[in-house]
Scaffold this motif. Structure first.
Motif, PDB file in Angstrom:
ATOM      1  N   GLU A   1       9.206  18.459  -5.256  1.00  0.00           N
ATOM      2  CA  GLU A   1       9.707  17.406  -4.385  1.00  0.00           C
ATOM      3  C   GLU A   1       8.564  16.532  -3.891  1.00  0.00           C
ATOM      4  O   GLU A   1       7.457  17.009  -3.660  1.00  0.00           O
ATOM      5  N   VAL A   2       8.849  15.267  -3.738  1.00  0.00           N
ATOM      6  CA  VAL A   2       7.888  14.310  -3.198  1.00  0.00           C
ATOM      7  C   VAL A   2       8.399  13.860  -1.846  1.00  0.00           C
ATOM      8  O   VAL A   2       9.519  13.385  -1.721  1.00  0.00           O
ATOM      9  N   SER A   3       7.585  13.987  -0.841  1.00  0.00           N
ATOM     10  CA  SER A   3       8.042  13.746   0.526  1.00  0.00           C
ATOM     11  C   SER A   3       8.328  12.284   0.826  1.00  0.00           C
ATOM     12  O   SER A   3       9.197  11.965   1.620  1.00  0.00           O
ATOM     13  N   SER A   4       7.562  11.383   0.209  1.00  0.00           N
ATOM     14  CA  SER A   4       7.629   9.992   0.628  1.00  0.00           C
ATOM     15  C   SER A   4       8.805   9.227   0.043  1.00  0.00           C
ATOM     16  O   SER A   4       9.116   8.132   0.500  1.00  0.00           O
ATOM     17  N   VAL A   5       9.452   9.771  -0.967  1.00  0.00           N
ATOM     18  CA  VAL A   5      10.577   9.061  -1.582  1.00  0.00           C
ATOM     19  C   VAL A   5      11.713  10.045  -1.833  1.00  0.00           C
ATOM     20  O   VAL A   5      11.500  11.242  -1.937  1.00  0.00           O
ATOM     21  N   PRO A   6      12.951   9.548  -1.931  1.00  0.00           N
ATOM     22  CA  PRO A   6      14.064  10.441  -2.256  1.00  0.00           C
ATOM     23  C   PRO A   6      13.885  11.036  -3.648  1.00  0.00           C
ATOM     24  O   PRO A   6      13.252  10.444  -4.517  1.00  0.00           O
ATOM     25  N   VAL A   7      14.442  12.226  -3.867  1.00  0.00           N
ATOM     26  CA  VAL A   7      14.396  12.841  -5.190  1.00  0.00           C
ATOM     27  C   VAL A   7      15.175  11.958  -6.154  1.00  0.00           C
ATOM     28  O   VAL A   7      16.294  11.544  -5.877  1.00  0.00           O
ATOM     29  N   GLN A   8      14.565  11.652  -7.292  1.00  0.00           N
ATOM     30  CA  GLN A   8      15.162  10.689  -8.222  1.00  0.00           C
ATOM     31  C   GLN A   8      15.538  11.348  -9.548  1.00  0.00           C
ATOM     32  O   GLN A   8      14.990  12.370  -9.932  1.00  0.00           O
ATOM     33  N   GLY A   9      16.440  10.696 -10.233  1.00  0.00           N
ATOM     34  CA  GLY A   9      16.768  11.081 -11.609  1.00  0.00           C
ATOM     35  C   GLY A   9      17.222  12.518 -11.709  1.00  0.00           C
ATOM     36  O   GLY A   9      18.079  12.996 -10.978  1.00  0.00           O
ATOM     37  N   SER A  10      16.623  13.244 -12.677  1.00  0.00           N
ATOM     38  CA  SER A  10      17.043  14.618 -12.944  1.00  0.00           C
ATOM     39  C   SER A  10      16.228  15.632 -12.160  1.00  0.00           C
ATOM     40  O   SER A  10      16.221  16.807 -12.474  1.00  0.00           O
ATOM     41  N   ARG A  11      15.526  15.163 -11.119  1.00  0.00           N
ATOM     42  CA  ARG A  11      14.711  16.098 -10.352  1.00  0.00           C
ATOM     43  C   ARG A  11      15.617  17.158  -9.690  1.00  0.00           C
ATOM     44  O   ARG A  11      16.636  16.853  -9.109  1.00  0.00           O
ATOM     45  N   ILE A  12      15.184  18.406  -9.765  1.00  0.00           N
ATOM     46  CA  ILE A  12      15.932  19.516  -9.183  1.00  0.00           C
ATOM     47  C   ILE A  12      15.390  19.775  -7.781  1.00  0.00           C
ATOM     48  O   ILE A  12      14.184  19.736  -7.558  1.00  0.00           O
ATOM     49  N   GLN A  13      16.260  20.027  -6.834  1.00  0.00           N
ATOM     50  CA  GLN A  13      15.816  20.309  -5.475  1.00  0.00           C
ATOM     51  C   GLN A  13      15.043  21.618  -5.453  1.00  0.00           C
ATOM     52  O   GLN A  13      15.554  22.661  -5.808  1.00  0.00           O
ATOM     53  N   GLY A  14      13.797  21.557  -4.996  1.00  0.00           N
ATOM     54  CA  GLY A  14      13.000  22.767  -4.834  1.00  0.00           C
ATOM     55  C   GLY A  14      12.937  23.116  -3.369  1.00  0.00           C
ATOM     56  O   GLY A  14      13.885  22.946  -2.629  1.00  0.00           O
ATOM     57  N   GLY A  15      11.759  23.593  -2.901  1.00  0.00           N
ATOM     58  CA  GLY A  15      11.604  23.898  -1.489  1.00  0.00           C
ATOM     59  C   GLY A  15      11.630  22.616  -0.680  1.00  0.00           C
ATOM     60  O   GLY A  15      11.192  21.573  -1.133  1.00  0.00           O
ATOM     61  N   ASN A  16      12.130  22.684   0.543  1.00  0.00           N
ATOM     62  CA  ASN A  16      12.211  21.509   1.401  1.00  0.00           C
ATOM     63  C   ASN A  16      10.810  21.031   1.758  1.00  0.00           C
ATOM     64  O   ASN A  16       9.968  21.824   2.157  1.00  0.00           O
TER      65      ASN A  16
ATOM     66  N   GLN B   1       0.831  -1.203   0.000  1.00  0.00           N
ATOM     67  CA  GLN B   1       0.000   0.000   0.000  1.00  0.00           C
ATOM     68  C   GLN B   1       0.862   1.248   0.000  1.00  0.00           C
ATOM     69  O   GLN B   1       0.565   2.227  -0.692  1.00  0.00           O
ATOM     70  N   SER B   2       1.959   1.221   0.763  1.00  0.00           N
ATOM     71  CA  SER B   2       2.862   2.371   0.811  1.00  0.00           C
ATOM     72  C   SER B   2       3.509   2.612  -0.549  1.00  0.00           C
ATOM     73  O   SER B   2       3.651   3.754  -0.987  1.00  0.00           O
ATOM     74  N   GLN B   3       3.909   1.522  -1.211  1.00  0.00           N
ATOM     75  CA  GLN B   3       4.503   1.649  -2.541  1.00  0.00           C
ATOM     76  C   GLN B   3       3.502   2.209  -3.537  1.00  0.00           C
ATOM     77  O   GLN B   3       3.836   3.024  -4.396  1.00  0.00           O
ATOM     78  N   TYR B   4       2.247   1.770  -3.421  1.00  0.00           N
ATOM     79  CA  TYR B   4       1.194   2.270  -4.317  1.00  0.00           C
ATOM     80  C   TYR B   4       0.980   3.767  -4.092  1.00  0.00           C
ATOM     81  O   TYR B   4       0.900   4.545  -5.044  1.00  0.00           O
ATOM     82  N   ASP B   5       0.889   4.177  -2.818  1.00  0.00           N
ATOM     83  CA  ASP B   5       0.707   5.591  -2.499  1.00  0.00           C
ATOM     84  C   ASP B   5       1.870   6.422  -3.032  1.00  0.00           C
ATOM     85  O   ASP B   5       1.673   7.515  -3.573  1.00  0.00           O
ATOM     86  N   ALA B   6       3.098   5.897  -2.874  1.00  0.00           N
ATOM     87  CA  ALA B   6       4.283   6.623  -3.353  1.00  0.00           C
ATOM     88  C   ALA B   6       4.257   6.784  -4.869  1.00  0.00           C
ATOM     89  O   ALA B   6       4.620   7.836  -5.399  1.00  0.00           O
ATOM     90  N   ALA B   7       3.823   5.727  -5.574  1.00  0.00           N
ATOM     91  CA  ALA B   7       3.738   5.798  -7.034  1.00  0.00           C
ATOM     92  C   ALA B   7       2.714   6.854  -7.457  1.00  0.00           C
ATOM     93  O   ALA B   7       2.945   7.611  -8.411  1.00  0.00           O
ATOM     94  N   CYS B   8       1.590   6.927  -6.752  1.00  0.00           N
ATOM     95  CA  CYS B   8       0.575   7.945  -7.050  1.00  0.00           C
ATOM     96  C   CYS B   8       1.149   9.348  -6.885  1.00  0.00           C
ATOM     97  O   CYS B   8       0.932  10.229  -7.725  1.00  0.00           O
TER      98      CYS B   8
END
Length: 344
Positions: free
Chosen positions: A84-99, A38-45
């Motif tokens: 940024e997505v809180s539940s997973v680390p920033v991946q790939g070419s994602r640029i760090q935005g606001g914390n 369920q956590s993985q599903y929520d993270a994918a969403c």
């Protein structure tokens, strides 16, 4: 045959302990596995929602400041960096935005699902918006969802001190939005959108202040679902198609590409595929859990039925004058319990 009200008997404690331990381990492992899926599903969403083109649609359809802008401009000119997505680390070419962490010494830490900054088109007042998007599989019955949204808005506002403005320069405070997407809404709420914002009410006199000076917090709630409804279109259809576990992958691709011009990137395809697979796994888990509960219920009902039949047999033997010791030996109970039964 051991009888439910028979004498208490000590079992082989070592064997019993092993069996109980195995049962607990199995139950815990299953619970952890279910929670993990369920956590993985929520993270994918959340990762799908954090895609710029998806957020561009949300801004255009929900935030008045971007109503007249094109999806391409919102995506490429106004959304700053990569959300940024809180539940997973920033991946790939994602640029760090606001914390995505918002920490206060007394209030504790909260973590936004998605948080990003968006520049405003010229002539739209302030320089930028701070936007938080939250994905909800279901509403928490322990508290009103809208109350939690107000809390997020307050934290987004207060956390700007020392970042967007310093000292008493409150004129530099930037407007905040908190957008909540309820994916499995009850039918009576499906395909609905509510907006909660600050307004000016003139109680006495005719003083009228500039709206940008107080219009600094807006909350929006979208309830998705019910494809049969006539309101199932626009942002409701787009988000439901993207996030629903009832829409298969080929259909998702077709609707998103043909109706919303959302070309599925390789990364989005992987997320959609992962979400569909996880959704199927969760569905199968639900079926298996239902089957296990059904088996346990069936066994319990059978035991109760057997016990009732045994009671009837014992009463018949007692009525026929059969020796109580003999009956007690047959049904593995004490004479005292047998006598108690005969008095009922």
């Amino acid at each position: 045959m051991a009888y439910p009200f028979g004498p208490s008997q000590k079992r082989d404690s070592s064997v019993d302990a092993v069996l109980q331990c195995k049962h607990k381990d199995t139950s815990l492992a299953q619970a952890l596995h279910d929670t993990s899926m369920q956590s993985q599903y929520d993270a994918a969403c959340k990762r799908l929602l954090s895609e710029k083109i998806v957020l561009a649609w949300i801004l255009k359809e929900c935030v008045p400041e971007y109503r007249e802008e094109t999806i391409d401009d919102i995506m490429n000119k106004y959304i700053e960096g990569t959300p940024e997505v809180s539940s997973v680390p920033v991946q790939g070419s994602r640029i760090q935005g606001g914390n995505t962490e918002d920490t206060d010494l007394h209030e504790g830490t909260i973590r936004y699902d998605i948080f990003f900054r968006a520049l405003l088109p010229k002539g739209k007042g302030r320089l930028l918006l701070l936007i938080n998007v939250e994905a909800q599989n279901k509403e928490n019955l322990q508290y009103p969802l809208v109350s939690r949204m107000v809390y997020h808005l307050a934290r987004q506002t207060s956390s700007q001190h020392g970042v967007e403005f310093t000292n008493d320069h409150y004129g530099d405070l930037q407007k905040v939005y908190s957008i909540w997407i309820c994916m499995n809404a009850p039918k009576r709420r499906a395909n609905s959108m509510n907006v909660y914002e600050m307004t000016e009410k003139q109680v006495a006199g005719h003083v009228k202040l500039k709206k940008p000076d107080y219009d600094l917090m807006t909350g929006i709630v979208l309830w998705l679902g019910d494809p049969a409804s006539k309101e199932y279109k626009g942002i409701f259809k787009m988000l439901h198609t993207l996030l629903s576990n009832k829409v298969e992958e080929p259909k998702k691709r077709q609707v998103l590409e043909e109706e919303y011009d959302i070309q599925m990137s390789e990364k989005m395809e992987k997320e959609v595929s992962a979400m569909c697979n996880l959704s199927q796994g969760i569905l199968e888990q639900g079926i298996q859990q239902g089957e296990r509960k059904g088996v346990r219920r069936g066994r319990q009902e059978q035991r109760i039925q057997d016990e009732r039949q045994n009671i009837k047999r014992m009463k018949k033997l007692l009525a026929a004058g059969i020796d109580k010791t003999t009956i007690a030996n047959v049904f593995d109970c004490s004479v005292a319990e047998l006598e108690a039964l005969s008095k009922k």
